[in-house]
Design a protein around this motif. Structure first.
Motif, mmCIF file in Angstrom:
data_model
loop_
_atom_site.group_PDB
_atom_site.id
_atom_site.type_symbol
_atom_site.label_atom_id
_atom_site.label_comp_id
_atom_site.label_asym_id
_atom_site.label_seq_id
_atom_site.Cartn_x
_atom_site.Cartn_y
_atom_site.Cartn_z
ATOM 1 N N TRP A 1 0.947 -1.046 0.122
ATOM 2 C CA TRP A 1 0.100 -0.017 -0.151
ATOM 3 C C TRP A 1 0.885 1.353 0.067
ATOM 4 O O TRP A 1 1.755 1.264 0.364
ATOM 5 C CB TRP A 1 -0.988 0.023 1.229
ATOM 6 C CG TRP A 1 -0.391 -0.192 2.830
ATOM 7 C CD1 TRP A 1 0.015 -1.311 3.117
ATOM 8 C CD2 TRP A 1 0.305 1.003 3.279
ATOM 9 N NE1 TRP A 1 0.702 -1.001 4.345
ATOM 10 C CE2 TRP A 1 0.912 0.298 4.718
ATOM 11 C CE3 TRP A 1 0.473 2.408 3.394
ATOM 12 C CZ2 TRP A 1 1.318 0.898 5.355
ATOM 13 C CZ3 TRP A 1 1.147 3.061 4.361
ATOM 14 C CH2 TRP A 1 1.697 2.389 5.347
ATOM 15 N N VAL A 2 0.128 2.243 -0.399
ATOM 16 C CA VAL A 2 0.987 3.562 -0.506
ATOM 17 C C VAL A 2 -0.116 4.579 -0.196
ATOM 18 O O VAL A 2 -1.196 4.819 -0.427
ATOM 19 C CB VAL A 2 1.477 3.984 -1.769
ATOM 20 C CG1 VAL A 2 1.840 5.512 -1.867
ATOM 21 C CG2 VAL A 2 2.499 2.997 -2.346
ATOM 22 N N ARG A 3 0.327 5.599 1.042
ATOM 23 C CA ARG A 3 -0.323 6.622 1.302
ATOM 24 C C ARG A 3 -0.072 7.983 0.581
ATOM 25 O O ARG A 3 1.363 8.248 0.625
ATOM 26 C CB ARG A 3 -0.378 6.762 2.758
ATOM 27 C CG ARG A 3 -1.359 8.050 3.305
ATOM 28 C CD ARG A 3 -1.421 7.784 4.890
ATOM 29 N NE ARG A 3 -2.410 9.008 5.175
ATOM 30 C CZ ARG A 3 -2.979 9.183 6.217
ATOM 31 N NH1 ARG A 3 -2.932 8.421 7.010
ATOM 32 N NH2 ARG A 3 -3.747 10.286 6.484
ATOM 33 N N PHE B 1 -3.719 3.863 -1.292
ATOM 34 C CA PHE B 1 -3.879 2.825 -2.725
ATOM 35 C C PHE B 1 -3.300 1.625 -2.321
ATOM 36 O O PHE B 1 -2.080 1.399 -1.662
ATOM 37 C CB PHE B 1 -2.887 3.612 -3.504
ATOM 38 C CG PHE B 1 -3.334 5.045 -4.178
ATOM 39 C CD1 PHE B 1 -4.317 4.795 -5.379
ATOM 40 C CD2 PHE B 1 -3.106 5.899 -3.401
ATOM 41 C CE1 PHE B 1 -4.386 6.351 -5.732
ATOM 42 C CE2 PHE B 1 -3.532 7.283 -3.961
ATOM 43 C CZ PHE B 1 -4.204 7.435 -5.113
ATOM 44 N N VAL B 2 -4.274 0.550 -2.272
ATOM 45 C CA VAL B 2 -3.732 -0.829 -1.674
ATOM 46 C C VAL B 2 -3.620 -1.578 -3.032
ATOM 47 O O VAL B 2 -4.681 -1.587 -4.112
ATOM 48 C CB VAL B 2 -4.964 -1.556 -0.898
ATOM 49 C CG1 VAL B 2 -4.393 -3.006 -0.480
ATOM 50 C CG2 VAL B 2 -5.245 -0.897 0.429
ATOM 51 N N SER B 3 -2.597 -2.301 -3.112
ATOM 52 C CA SER B 3 -2.024 -3.067 -4.356
ATOM 53 C C SER B 3 -3.072 -3.965 -4.536
ATOM 54 O O SER B 3 -3.989 -4.553 -3.588
ATOM 55 C CB SER B 3 -0.598 -3.394 -4.059
ATOM 56 O OG SER B 3 0.102 -2.514 -4.134
ATOM 57 N N ALA C 1 -7.456 -6.069 5.344
ATOM 58 C CA ALA C 1 -6.294 -6.435 6.239
ATOM 59 C C ALA C 1 -5.327 -5.299 5.782
ATOM 60 O O ALA C 1 -4.523 -4.987 6.768
ATOM 61 C CB ALA C 1 -6.022 -7.928 5.974
ATOM 62 N N GLN C 2 -4.973 -5.275 4.685
ATOM 63 C CA GLN C 2 -3.975 -4.422 4.007
ATOM 64 C C GLN C 2 -4.252 -2.888 4.823
ATOM 65 O O GLN C 2 -3.387 -2.439 5.263
ATOM 66 C CB GLN C 2 -3.688 -4.197 2.687
ATOM 67 C CG GLN C 2 -3.012 -5.412 2.142
ATOM 68 C CD GLN C 2 -1.727 -5.855 2.421
ATOM 69 O OE1 GLN C 2 -0.952 -4.870 3.167
ATOM 70 N NE2 GLN C 2 -1.178 -6.949 2.056
ATOM 71 N N LEU C 3 -5.439 -2.271 4.588
ATOM 72 C CA LEU C 3 -5.951 -1.144 5.139
ATOM 73 C C LEU C 3 -5.660 -0.982 6.530
ATOM 74 O O LEU C 3 -5.061 0.024 7.000
ATOM 75 C CB LEU C 3 -7.300 -1.132 4.527
ATOM 76 C CG LEU C 3 -7.854 0.340 4.971
ATOM 77 C CD1 LEU C 3 -7.100 1.605 4.479
ATOM 78 C CD2 LEU C 3 -9.468 0.422 4.783
ATOM 79 N N LYS C 4 -6.044 -2.032 7.321
ATOM 80 C CA LYS C 4 -5.610 -2.083 8.853
ATOM 81 C C LYS C 4 -4.175 -1.972 8.915
ATOM 82 O O LYS C 4 -3.763 -1.246 9.931
ATOM 83 C CB LYS C 4 -6.339 -3.056 9.583
ATOM 84 C CG LYS C 4 -6.085 -3.141 10.881
ATOM 85 C CD LYS C 4 -6.749 -4.515 11.595
ATOM 86 C CE LYS C 4 -6.570 -4.264 13.176
ATOM 87 N NZ LYS C 4 -7.048 -5.397 13.810
ATOM 88 N N SER C 5 -3.413 -2.529 8.277
ATOM 89 C CA SER C 5 -2.007 -2.497 8.470
ATOM 90 C C SER C 5 -1.205 -1.080 8.224
ATOM 91 O O SER C 5 -0.716 -0.605 8.847
ATOM 92 C CB SER C 5 -1.259 -3.348 7.537
ATOM 93 O OG SER C 5 -0.161 -3.227 7.437
ATOM 94 N N VAL D 1 -8.240 -7.686 -6.935
ATOM 95 C CA VAL D 1 -8.837 -6.565 -6.605
ATOM 96 C C VAL D 1 -7.910 -5.440 -6.142
ATOM 97 O O VAL D 1 -7.363 -5.939 -4.891
ATOM 98 C CB VAL D 1 -10.121 -6.589 -5.876
ATOM 99 C CG1 VAL D 1 -10.909 -4.964 -5.787
ATOM 100 C CG2 VAL D 1 -11.434 -7.650 -6.265
ATOM 101 N N ASP D 2 -7.877 -4.160 -6.480
ATOM 102 C CA ASP D 2 -7.152 -3.005 -5.697
ATOM 103 C C ASP D 2 -8.032 -2.133 -5.310
ATOM 104 O O ASP D 2 -9.387 -2.272 -6.001
ATOM 105 C CB ASP D 2 -5.782 -2.580 -6.526
ATOM 106 C CG ASP D 2 -6.315 -1.756 -7.890
ATOM 107 O OD1 ASP D 2 -7.419 -1.452 -7.861
ATOM 108 O OD2 ASP D 2 -5.519 -1.384 -8.776
ATOM 109 N N ALA D 3 -7.646 -1.207 -4.550
ATOM 110 C CA ALA D 3 -8.595 -0.495 -4.128
ATOM 111 C C ALA D 3 -7.888 1.033 -3.626
ATOM 112 O O ALA D 3 -6.706 1.110 -3.296
ATOM 113 C CB ALA D 3 -9.357 -0.868 -2.599
#
Length: 151
Positions: free
Chosen positions: A27-29, A35-37, A74-78, A144-146
């Motif tokens: 992910w990148v902020r 932006f989650v890969s 899960a990535q977003l929480k990380s 899916v990316d987000a």
């Protein structure tokens, strides 16, 4: 109600945030956007493979897309440390491994979209693209990316 409480109420346990398997970051902020890969479909921690319109039906594809949504959260929480910082699910871009004549990509990707609304309520409503792909990494059924907005 906190998002963590909402997950518990729904009986949802997030998977571990997966480490990248190539030369990218999960992910990148940038400002208030995360932006989650692309997250691939998994079952029991292993890639969930298949081709919609051939070896998988829409119901199995929907479940595969839901698994991508769980991985995105899960990535977003990380990235945030707390899902309560989520202001909005902005956009999902989904790729469905499917035959050329398969046309139910939107129904498949609803597995991920519906999860976002279940978890985040109205903040989970988002823009979206659901497209077909002739193949995906590791032969997975869905990726899916987000993009998320955070406070």
């Amino acid at each position: 109600m906190s998002i963590e409480s909402r997950l518990a109420e729904l009986g949802i346990t997030l998977p571990e945030a997966m480490a990248p398997v190539a030369n990218y970051v999960p992910w990148v902020r940038s400002g208030n956007l995360i932006f989650v890969s692309g997250q691939i479909s998994t079952a029991d921690g292993k890639p969930l493979t298949g081709k919609l319109g051939d070896t998988m039906d829409v119901a199995a594809g929907t479940a595969a897309a839901r698994s991508c949504g769980l991985a995105l959260i899960a990535q977003l929480k990380s990235a945030t440390g707390s899902l309560d910082k989520v202001a909005r699910v902005v956009k999902l871009t989904a790729f469905v491994n499917s035959t050329p004549d398969f046309g139910d990509q939107p129904e498949v990707v609803n597995g991920c979209s519906d999860l976002m609304v279940e978890v985040f309520g109205d903040k989970g409503r988002h823009a979206r693209a659901a497209v077909s792909a002739p193949s995906l990494p590791r032969g997975v059924a869905v990726e899916v990316d987000a993009i998320f907005e955070v406070e």
